[in-house]
Design an enzyme around this catalytic site. Sequence first.
Site, PDB file in Angstrom:
ATOM      1  N   LYS A 114       0.858  -1.194   0.000  1.00 47.26           N
ATOM      2  CA  LYS A 114       0.000   0.000   0.000  1.00 47.26           C
ATOM      3  C   LYS A 114       0.889   1.238   0.000  1.00 47.26           C
ATOM      4  O   LYS A 114       1.927   1.269   0.678  1.00 47.26           O
ATOM      5  CB  LYS A 114      -0.901  -0.036   1.244  1.00 47.26           C
ATOM      6  CG  LYS A 114      -1.961   1.049   1.287  1.00 47.26           C
ATOM      7  CD  LYS A 114      -2.876   0.852   2.494  1.00 47.26           C
ATOM      8  CE  LYS A 114      -3.977   1.894   2.581  1.00 47.26           C
ATOM      9  NZ  LYS A 114      -4.863   1.681   3.737  1.00 47.26           N
ATOM     10  N   SER A 194      -9.551   1.416   2.555  1.00 47.55           N
ATOM     11  CA  SER A 194      -8.671   2.230   1.737  1.00 47.55           C
ATOM     12  C   SER A 194      -7.530   1.436   1.102  1.00 47.55           C
ATOM     13  O   SER A 194      -6.838   1.957   0.224  1.00 47.55           O
ATOM     14  CB  SER A 194      -8.075   3.384   2.565  1.00 47.55           C
ATOM     15  OG  SER A 194      -7.298   2.904   3.642  1.00 47.55           O
ATOM     16  N   SER A 218     -10.187  -1.134   6.493  1.00 45.82           N
ATOM     17  CA  SER A 218      -9.411  -0.899   5.272  1.00 45.82           C
ATOM     18  C   SER A 218      -8.714  -2.128   4.709  1.00 45.82           C
ATOM     19  O   SER A 218      -8.250  -2.114   3.570  1.00 45.82           O
ATOM     20  CB  SER A 218      -8.373   0.200   5.496  1.00 45.82           C
ATOM     21  OG  SER A 218      -9.007   1.448   5.479  1.00 45.82           O
TER      22      SER A 218
END
Length: 522
Positions: A114, A194, A218
């Site tokens: 990420k 996310s 997330s």
Amino acid sequence: MGTNQRVSFFSFSFFLPILLAILSSVPSTVSGNGFSIREATVRDLQLAFKYNRLTSRQLVEFYLEQIHRLNPIFHGISEVNPDALDLADKADQERRTKAPESLSRLHGIPIVLKDNIATKDKMNSTAGSFALLGSVVPRDAGVVARLRKAGAIILGKASMTEWSFFRSTTAPIGWSPRSGQGKNAYTLGNPCGSSSGSAISVATNMAALSLGVETDDSIICPSSRNSVVGIKPTVGLTSRSGVVAVSPRQDTVGPICRTVSDAAYVLEAIVGVDIHDHATIKASKYIPKGGYAQFLRIDGLRGKRLGVVRDFENLLHLNPGGVSASIETFHQNLNTLRQRGAILVDNLKLDNITELYFTDYGELVALRAEFKLSLNAYLKELIASPVRSLADVIEFNKNNPVLEKIEYGQDTMLQAQATNGIGKAEKAARQNLKRLTKNGFVKLMKKNKLDALVTPVDISSRILAIGGFPGISVPAGYTKDGPFGICFGGLKGSEPKLIEIAYGFEQATKIRKPPPLQNFKL
Ligand SMILES: *[C@@H]1O[C@H](CO)[C@@H](O)[C@H](O)[C@H]1NC(C)=O
Ligand SMILES: *[C@@H]1O[C@H](CO)[C@@H](O)[C@H](O)[C@H]1NC(C)=O
């Protein structure tokens, strides 16, 4: 097992069109007939290395080709590591010269991170924002240092919802200025976030493995929505140093992969003490001797006590990962769990569930102040950076309006900036979260002697988030709205049990199907 008669498989420019044409029918195993990288697990890849059917270079070349073809559609990758091929050559060299037992399971295997996980290399670490482009980090994030030590190849950065959804409540899910709109691997719709890009990239085979970060939902939500496996570890089990933070109280770094075993191998590689994150010291007591792979047990469900709270089924519309038609499948999933030897403790009540789902129970009040403190701390530690504080980021955003997203303001950031440390309101909010955790999840688990709470999609994520508890999402089914997962949540340090349960369920059902890429115009 044959020798290298199918080595021409790896001339990708020739094979890729065929591969894409038959995407849904290629098996993901090593066999006498050849070897498909697509959908291959860590175990498959290591076997292919061992029998000289595959090199890390070929593997990286395959993913680079996939990214080249698919990323313009899915936007799951924000950057490719310019050193990836060199790292692959180094891994191939090591495999030729070192004793096989000295190499870890992740050795030579590409992973994407990420974009809020810092790497000290040629890549940018930006949390999706141009404000951090060109910033220089002091060192690799703690989890990245561990991945490198394990010999994993950092293939690139995965896209994400900008600032982990902490810029604005109107921010499009899975969207960032740097990477554009991440697309669901199955529907091209909402990928959830996310850690959207992490889930998208493994789901579409643009990477073998990935890391996500969760503050609340997330990891669990994008995993559920993209039909992959996500482990949200106990807070502190994995280091958060070098991660663009939201809250040290809730943030946790975990794997998003296609299978439970791959996720367990990644978890095994990234847990442990990091002097730059003190929470890892206390949480290290949860790390089992001998690692997590020993819990990949085919009979992992036998005798496990799983709690079922039926009230969750009426709350699904409240969460971004909620999929309308999933309840019937969830009930079938419960039957499977029972048939495989789990003891379902049904019709339980979670105290204060209404307060948690229908009132402002305090999580955001605490997170806003924590975000300001921890983002400022991250920015201060950078060697160089265009922004040095949340105030600078807000100013940057004002001067760099996101033109194609007129609605995309920065209300969350402005609210965070208005906080002033952990004051009376924040303390009260934290107290409330503690009370809800103690009266709710902890009491439920202990009173009923549960090994896990089992819930559909991502509906329990806030309960796991506010208490720092672990959870695993496993593919559970598909509707016309896309895939969805089932979530197993447990008390702190219960990863071994959760892995047994998740693996038992996965092996009993094998629900994951690769996305129908042939339906999309490539
Ligand atoms: C990082 O960002 C810079 C722009 O500041 C860009 O030139 C560079 O290519 C980026 N790195 C990678 C690996 O994409
Ligand atoms: C929370 O649950 C406890 C125990 O059931 C109950 O006594 C209390 O009234 C609840 N509080 C709220 C605000 O609902």
